[in-house]
Design an enzyme around this catalytic site. Structure first.
Site, short mmCIF file in Angstrom:
data_model
loop_
_atom_site.label_atom_id
_atom_site.label_comp_id
_atom_site.label_asym_id
_atom_site.label_seq_id
_atom_site.Cartn_x
_atom_site.Cartn_y
_atom_site.Cartn_z
N ASP A 93 -4.17 -18.34 24.63
CA ASP A 93 -5.40 -18.76 24.38
C ASP A 93 -6.51 -17.75 25.11
O ASP A 93 -6.39 -17.58 26.44
CB ASP A 93 -5.72 -20.03 25.00
CG ASP A 93 -7.07 -20.83 24.23
OD1 ASP A 93 -7.50 -20.15 23.33
OD2 ASP A 93 -7.38 -21.71 25.11
N HIS A 234 -12.97 -22.76 18.22
CA HIS A 234 -12.82 -23.02 19.65
C HIS A 234 -13.77 -24.06 19.95
O HIS A 234 -14.61 -24.48 19.34
CB HIS A 234 -13.09 -21.86 20.46
CG HIS A 234 -11.98 -20.71 20.61
ND1 HIS A 234 -11.11 -20.43 21.47
CD2 HIS A 234 -11.42 -19.92 19.44
CE1 HIS A 234 -10.31 -19.66 21.35
NE2 HIS A 234 -10.41 -19.45 19.85
#
Ligand code: G3H
Ligand code: 13P
Ligand code: ZN
Length: 332
Positions: A93, A234
């Site tokens: 990530d 996100h």
């Protein structure tokens, strides 16, 4: 060099194809420790959902890269033991450098994000392309997520005070030049538990902050430019008010918390958005339960009796997301 296939993992290619055509999103849950991983796998096995286990660079520093890699292997075996083999992705990530992505690719990650969103457009293209060339040339193809547009909020290595929406006019060029497998976009979500300033919100009759809606018009424009291309959101925690209240009841202070309402995420999941990132909601659930136990049972000092109930709550939260928000339940 460890290939993700040796660990029993998959990349995102097939998962995203099915999610875009099926009108649902794959959950991408961040993890840093055993209890979080166990609850994610329990929830995803029980709801028969594919899952992306996400590791931030902060998580790698906190937990150690070898431990996390072997936890991913353990996650595959744990799902098998629980009786249902779900597809599991191990994803970096917010990778912020070529070297970090390379390291992850070489140590068993099946997918990486290179976040060049804070660079100039040309630098973002060059860096993302370089990571894609490496990832795609592996014996076992590693998938890459790029990002265009900037989210507000703070993470370990990437932070920004203001968001800049993704410009739909840039996406065809970016995807074509870099060859990314998926694209994270900015349409109003942001990281953390306070996603908007109070002055950007309205309040309901109980004084609870109501956030401004996501920019679905930008999402639609992007979808027109790159039809069927996998889009990532996100900063998609909903920041459940029950957890905020519970944390504050047991001594915490989380002023002006506000997240993305579930109905907006439900709508996004039906579009080309096929990966939805959730970290903060898990942090809130875990902290709420830990605070509750510590206050209600002052004589408790066995970590299992403190972290066990937190793990159970996390599992409930993730099952709810899969079943009622992302639509990923029953898709594994
Ligand atoms: O988007 C960031 C994730 O919430 C990870 O956060 O960098 O504090 O681990 P972290
Ligand atoms: P939240 O802070 O909304 O959970 O977002 C997590 C995320 O985007 C991880 O990359
Ligand atoms: Zn993020």
């Amino acid at each position: 060099m460890t290939s993700y296939k040796e660990l029993g993992l998959v990349n995102t290619k097939e998962l995203f194809k099915k999610a875009v055509s099926g009108g649902y999103a794959i959950p991408a849950y961040n993890f840093n420790n055993m209890e979080q991983m166990q609850s994610i796998i329990q929830a995803c096995v029980e709801t028969k959902s594919p899952v992306i286990l996400q590791v931030s660079s902060g998580a790698r520093k906190y937990a150690n890269q070898n431990i996390l890699k072997n936890m991913a292997r353990g996650a595959v075996e744990y799902a098998h033991e629980l009786g249902y083999d779900i597809p599991i992705v191990l994803h970096l990530d917010h990778g912020d450098s070529f070297e970090l992505c390379k390291d992850c690719i070489e140590t068993g990650f099946s997918s990486v994000m290179i976040d060049g969103s804070h660079l100039s457009y040309d630098e973002n293209v060059a860096l993302t392309k370089k990571v894609c060339e490496l990832a795609h040339s592996q014996k076992d193809y590693v998938t890459v997520e790029g990002e265009l547009g900037v989210l507000a909020g703070v993470e370990d290595d990437v932070s920004s005070e203001h968001s800049h929406y993704t410009q739909p006019s840039e996406v065809v060029d970016f995807v074509g030049k870099t060859k990314v497998d998926s694209l994270a976009i900015s349409i109003g979500t942001s990281h953390g538990r306070a996603k908007f300033k109070p002055e950007q919100c309205t309040r309901d009759a109980n004084g609870i902050l109501i956030p401004p809606p996501l920019r679905f018009d930008i999402l639609e424009e992007i979808e027109k430019q790159i039809p069927g291309f996998p889009i990532v959101l996100h900063g998609s925690s909903s920041v459940p008010i029950e957890y905020v209240h519970m944390i504050e009841k047991y001594g915490g202070k989380l002023t002006d918390s506000v997240g993305i309402p579930e109905e907006q995420l439900r709508k996004a999941a039906k579009s080309a958005v096929c990966k939805i990132n959730i970290d903060s909601d898990g942090r809130l659930a875990m902290t709420a339960l830990i605070r509750k136990i510590l206050v209600e049972k002052p004589d408790e000092f066995d970590p299992r009796k403190i972290l066990g109930p937190a793990r159970d709550e996390l599992k409930k939260l993730y099952s709810h997301k899969n079943q009622n928000v992302l639509g990923s339940a029953g898709r594994a």
